[in-house]
Design a protein around this motif. Structure first.
Motif, PDB file in Angstrom:
ATOM      1  N   LEU A  36      39.352  39.681  45.634  1.00 57.48           N
ATOM      2  CA  LEU A  36      40.397  40.367  44.793  1.00 57.48           C
ATOM      3  C   LEU A  36      40.228  41.928  44.567  1.00 57.48           C
ATOM      4  O   LEU A  36      39.599  42.451  43.775  1.00 57.48           O
ATOM      5  CB  LEU A  36      40.402  39.874  43.312  1.00 57.48           C
ATOM      6  CG  LEU A  36      41.466  40.404  42.408  1.00 57.48           C
ATOM      7  CD1 LEU A  36      42.964  40.064  42.951  1.00 57.48           C
ATOM      8  CD2 LEU A  36      41.493  39.838  40.877  1.00 57.48           C
ATOM      9  N   PRO A  37      40.526  42.627  45.674  1.00 56.84           N
ATOM     10  CA  PRO A  37      40.692  44.086  45.807  1.00 56.84           C
ATOM     11  C   PRO A  37      41.381  44.777  44.426  1.00 56.84           C
ATOM     12  O   PRO A  37      42.550  44.249  44.473  1.00 56.84           O
ATOM     13  CB  PRO A  37      41.269  44.452  47.098  1.00 56.84           C
ATOM     14  CG  PRO A  37      41.049  43.363  47.697  1.00 56.84           C
ATOM     15  CD  PRO A  37      41.308  42.070  46.812  1.00 56.84           C
ATOM     16  N   HIS A  38      41.021  45.657  43.635  1.00 61.42           N
ATOM     17  CA  HIS A  38      41.597  46.108  42.435  1.00 61.42           C
ATOM     18  C   HIS A  38      41.641  47.636  42.610  1.00 61.42           C
ATOM     19  O   HIS A  38      40.918  48.316  42.894  1.00 61.42           O
ATOM     20  CB  HIS A  38      40.564  45.534  41.275  1.00 61.42           C
ATOM     21  CG  HIS A  38      41.254  46.382  40.067  1.00 61.42           C
ATOM     22  ND1 HIS A  38      42.528  45.696  39.574  1.00 61.42           N
ATOM     23  CD2 HIS A  38      40.832  47.074  39.170  1.00 61.42           C
ATOM     24  CE1 HIS A  38      42.983  46.557  38.648  1.00 61.42           C
ATOM     25  NE2 HIS A  38      41.811  47.362  38.546  1.00 61.42           N
ATOM     26  N   TYR A  39      43.064  47.841  42.146  1.00 64.15           N
ATOM     27  CA  TYR A  39      43.424  49.276  42.224  1.00 64.15           C
ATOM     28  C   TYR A  39      44.175  49.683  40.983  1.00 64.15           C
ATOM     29  O   TYR A  39      44.663  50.864  40.620  1.00 64.15           O
ATOM     30  CB  TYR A  39      44.288  49.754  43.479  1.00 64.15           C
ATOM     31  CG  TYR A  39      43.735  49.224  44.661  1.00 64.15           C
ATOM     32  CD1 TYR A  39      42.796  49.627  45.529  1.00 64.15           C
ATOM     33  CD2 TYR A  39      44.216  47.896  45.081  1.00 64.15           C
ATOM     34  CE1 TYR A  39      42.477  49.051  46.509  1.00 64.15           C
ATOM     35  CE2 TYR A  39      43.753  47.433  46.347  1.00 64.15           C
ATOM     36  CZ  TYR A  39      42.845  47.986  47.238  1.00 64.15           C
ATOM     37  OH  TYR A  39      42.218  47.151  48.235  1.00 64.15           O
TER      38      TYR A  39
ATOM     39  N   ARG B 188      43.642  41.231  34.265  1.00 65.81           N
ATOM     40  CA  ARG B 188      43.412  40.362  33.640  1.00 65.81           C
ATOM     41  C   ARG B 188      44.398  38.879  33.550  1.00 65.81           C
ATOM     42  O   ARG B 188      43.821  37.836  33.736  1.00 65.81           O
ATOM     43  CB  ARG B 188      43.279  40.569  32.077  1.00 65.81           C
ATOM     44  CG  ARG B 188      42.432  41.636  31.548  1.00 65.81           C
ATOM     45  CD  ARG B 188      42.420  41.966  30.097  1.00 65.81           C
ATOM     46  NE  ARG B 188      42.264  40.488  29.200  1.00 65.81           N
ATOM     47  CZ  ARG B 188      41.689  41.080  27.989  1.00 65.81           C
ATOM     48  NH1 ARG B 188      41.898  41.856  27.402  1.00 65.81           N
ATOM     49  NH2 ARG B 188      41.787  39.823  27.096  1.00 65.81           N
ATOM     50  N   ILE B 189      45.371  39.217  33.932  1.00 69.55           N
ATOM     51  CA  ILE B 189      46.438  38.056  33.990  1.00 69.55           C
ATOM     52  C   ILE B 189      46.084  37.171  35.163  1.00 69.55           C
ATOM     53  O   ILE B 189      46.151  36.108  35.466  1.00 69.55           O
ATOM     54  CB  ILE B 189      47.885  38.478  34.251  1.00 69.55           C
ATOM     55  CG1 ILE B 189      48.402  38.905  32.728  1.00 69.55           C
ATOM     56  CG2 ILE B 189      48.784  37.537  34.544  1.00 69.55           C
ATOM     57  CD1 ILE B 189      49.816  39.723  32.686  1.00 69.55           C
ATOM     58  N   ALA B 190      45.628  38.080  36.335  1.00 71.52           N
ATOM     59  CA  ALA B 190      45.338  37.569  37.732  1.00 71.52           C
ATOM     60  C   ALA B 190      44.201  36.851  37.527  1.00 71.52           C
ATOM     61  O   ALA B 190      44.148  35.546  38.074  1.00 71.52           O
ATOM     62  CB  ALA B 190      45.272  38.545  38.823  1.00 71.52           C
ATOM     63  N   VAL B 191      43.055  37.384  36.773  1.00 70.16           N
ATOM     64  CA  VAL B 191      41.720  36.616  36.725  1.00 70.16           C
ATOM     65  C   VAL B 191      41.900  35.221  35.811  1.00 70.16           C
ATOM     66  O   VAL B 191      41.298  34.275  36.298  1.00 70.16           O
ATOM     67  CB  VAL B 191      40.662  37.617  36.173  1.00 70.16           C
ATOM     68  CG1 VAL B 191      39.491  36.910  35.861  1.00 70.16           C
ATOM     69  CG2 VAL B 191      40.431  38.589  37.095  1.00 70.16           C
ATOM     70  N   GLU B 192      42.616  35.306  34.839  1.00 76.93           N
ATOM     71  CA  GLU B 192      42.841  34.138  34.095  1.00 76.93           C
ATOM     72  C   GLU B 192      43.651  33.071  34.682  1.00 76.93           C
ATOM     73  O   GLU B 192      43.244  32.048  34.463  1.00 76.93           O
ATOM     74  CB  GLU B 192      43.590  34.662  32.619  1.00 76.93           C
ATOM     75  CG  GLU B 192      42.509  35.399  31.578  1.00 76.93           C
ATOM     76  CD  GLU B 192      43.149  36.141  30.790  1.00 76.93           C
ATOM     77  OE1 GLU B 192      44.539  36.114  30.422  1.00 76.93           O
ATOM     78  OE2 GLU B 192      42.661  37.227  30.078  1.00 76.93           O
TER      79      GLU B 192
ATOM     80  N   HIS C 231      31.800  34.461  33.281  1.00 77.73           N
ATOM     81  CA  HIS C 231      32.190  33.189  33.928  1.00 77.73           C
ATOM     82  C   HIS C 231      31.254  33.021  35.148  1.00 77.73           C
ATOM     83  O   HIS C 231      31.034  33.841  35.826  1.00 77.73           O
ATOM     84  CB  HIS C 231      33.421  33.015  34.358  1.00 77.73           C
ATOM     85  CG  HIS C 231      34.189  31.837  35.032  1.00 77.73           C
ATOM     86  ND1 HIS C 231      33.579  31.256  36.193  1.00 77.73           N
ATOM     87  CD2 HIS C 231      34.952  30.735  34.245  1.00 77.73           C
ATOM     88  CE1 HIS C 231      34.217  29.949  36.242  1.00 77.73           C
ATOM     89  NE2 HIS C 231      34.955  29.987  35.238  1.00 77.73           N
ATOM     90  N   PRO C 232      30.494  31.899  35.300  1.00 73.38           N
ATOM     91  CA  PRO C 232      29.476  31.659  36.352  1.00 73.38           C
ATOM     92  C   PRO C 232      29.993  32.120  37.951  1.00 73.38           C
ATOM     93  O   PRO C 232      29.447  32.372  38.694  1.00 73.38           O
ATOM     94  CB  PRO C 232      28.785  30.434  36.185  1.00 73.38           C
ATOM     95  CG  PRO C 232      30.006  29.693  35.504  1.00 73.38           C
ATOM     96  CD  PRO C 232      30.569  30.571  34.555  1.00 73.38           C
ATOM     97  N   ARG C 233      31.584  31.575  38.073  1.00 71.11           N
ATOM     98  CA  ARG C 233      31.811  31.984  39.352  1.00 71.11           C
ATOM     99  C   ARG C 233      32.729  33.259  39.585  1.00 71.11           C
ATOM    100  O   ARG C 233      33.335  33.195  40.474  1.00 71.11           O
ATOM    101  CB  ARG C 233      32.689  30.649  39.935  1.00 71.11           C
ATOM    102  CG  ARG C 233      31.671  29.468  39.852  1.00 71.11           C
ATOM    103  CD  ARG C 233      32.515  28.103  40.699  1.00 71.11           C
ATOM    104  NE  ARG C 233      33.882  28.131  40.034  1.00 71.11           N
ATOM    105  CZ  ARG C 233      34.188  27.216  39.078  1.00 71.11           C
ATOM    106  NH1 ARG C 233      33.176  26.764  38.329  1.00 71.11           N
ATOM    107  NH2 ARG C 233      35.504  27.116  38.415  1.00 71.11           N
ATOM    108  N   VAL C 234      32.494  33.955  38.558  1.00 69.40           N
ATOM    109  CA  VAL C 234      33.326  35.274  38.827  1.00 69.40           C
ATOM    110  C   VAL C 234      32.399  36.491  38.791  1.00 69.40           C
ATOM    111  O   VAL C 234      31.542  36.756  37.973  1.00 69.40           O
ATOM    112  CB  VAL C 234      34.242  35.578  37.504  1.00 69.40           C
ATOM    113  CG1 VAL C 234      34.985  36.964  37.623  1.00 69.40           C
ATOM    114  CG2 VAL C 234      35.252  34.528  37.486  1.00 69.40           C
ATOM    115  N   GLN C 235      32.507  37.381  39.842  1.00 63.12           N
ATOM    116  CA  GLN C 235      31.346  38.440  40.356  1.00 63.12           C
ATOM    117  C   GLN C 235      32.474  39.664  40.305  1.00 63.12           C
ATOM    118  O   GLN C 235      33.328  39.801  40.777  1.00 63.12           O
ATOM    119  CB  GLN C 235      30.963  38.315  41.565  1.00 63.12           C
ATOM    120  CG  GLN C 235      29.664  39.433  41.827  1.00 63.12           C
ATOM    121  CD  GLN C 235      29.256  39.342  43.167  1.00 63.12           C
ATOM    122  OE1 GLN C 235      29.717  38.316  43.851  1.00 63.12           O
ATOM    123  NE2 GLN C 235      28.216  40.067  43.497  1.00 63.12           N
TER     124      GLN C 235
END
Length: 298
Positions: free
Chosen positions: A6-9, A16-20, A55-59
């Motif tokens: 997930l490249p973020h700009y 947050r909506i995307a991650v959730e 979250h364990p699978r979110v870096q």
């Protein structure tokens, strides 16, 4: 496992909506890596959000310097380790069955290099919208099918060169194949189409599905939208399509070469941008767009 890069700009609210939406997947065979490329003076609170998420699978990774879009895309490819990956937009939304459906399609088509799941387009407020560009994609350029379709070879190249009907942030890529090709650092807007066409000429197969599991957000503030109004997108596109035409001819795909040389959908897109360029009193933009839309193929 699916690596979601997930490249973020943009802004934290949409991120947050995307991650959730990823965390809420019905299938937990995913791993998320956020590549924050915001300049230092932009939005704050992003690192704190991910620290609190825990979250364990979110870096979360912040780039030590601003890489720009194409280089950040390439970083996403370089860091991916799972057999398949996606490069999601930081303002897009995965519906709950995205990962589950993608795994079903991969299991059913084990040789696929690209997977295009079903997509709906949303606006800035998150509601489903019907835009001229997306209606044209579906009704004019995209193949007509119900359920799932498999495409490859010159048929696929011609289809995409007539009009790129894929939604890049929703695509799933076979990691070893995308690593073998990579993004062209000289391109800033049309780099996804070049990469896809290279995969197609390498023998890659695309699987497209009509079950909607992804929301692609379209609004006027994106890099591609702003560069279209100024004409910068089409200056890049002209050289790209002419180069692709030569490569397709050399590859023995004359129909694809012809489609690239004419690039009609891109010309039509330029025409639709003319009123906005004129409204902004961009003389250079109007000249570039006019020359691109009406110029003869070479």
């Amino acid at each position: 496992m699916l690596d979601i890069m997930l490249p973020h700009y943009g802004e934290l609210r949409l991120l947050r909506i995307a991650v959730e939406s990823i965390v809420a997947q019905t299938d937990d065979r995913w791993r998320l890596t956020v590549l924050d490329d915001n300049p230092a003076d932009r939005e704050t609170g992003i690192a704190e959000y991910f620290a609190a998420l825990g979250h364990p699978r979110v870096q979360y990774r912040r780039n030590p310097r601003n890489l720009g879009i194409t280089e950040n895309f390439q970083q996403a490819v370089d860091l991916a380790e799972a057999p398949f990956m996606s490069i999601m937009g930081c303002d897009d939304v995965m519906l709950p069955r995205y990962v589950e459906r993608v795994h079903q399609l991969i299991d059913g088509h084990p040789g696929a290099v690209l997977v295009q799941p079903g997509v709906e387009v949303i606006g800035a407020d998150g509601s489903v919208v019907r835009t001229l560009a997306d209606t044209t994609k579906r009704r004019v350029y995209a193949p007509r099918f119900a359920g799932t379709v498999t495409m490859a070879g010159e048929e696929l190249a011609v289809s995409l060169l007539r009009g790129n009907w894929l939604y890049f942030p929703s695509l799933v890529w076979r990691t070893e194949e995308i690593k073998a090709v990579g993004f062209d650092p000289a391109l800033s807007v049309i780099q996804d189409l070049k990469l896809i066409l290279q995969l197609v000429t390498r023998g890659g197969t695309l699987v497209a599905d009509d079950e909607v599991v992804f929301h692609y957000r379209r609004h006027g503030e994106s890099l591609s939208a702003s560069s279209a109004v100024t004409g910068n997108r089409f200056s890049e596109a002209r050289e790209f399509f002419l180069a692709v035409a030569a490569r397709m001819d050399e590859h023995g795909w004359p129909r694809a070469g012809k489609a690239a040389r004419w690039h009609l959908s891109s010309r039509i897109h330029a025409l639709t941008m003319l009123p906005a360029a004129a409204k902004q009193r961009s003389g250079d933009g109007v000249r570039v767009l006019t020359r691109y839309a009406f110029g003869k193929p070479r």
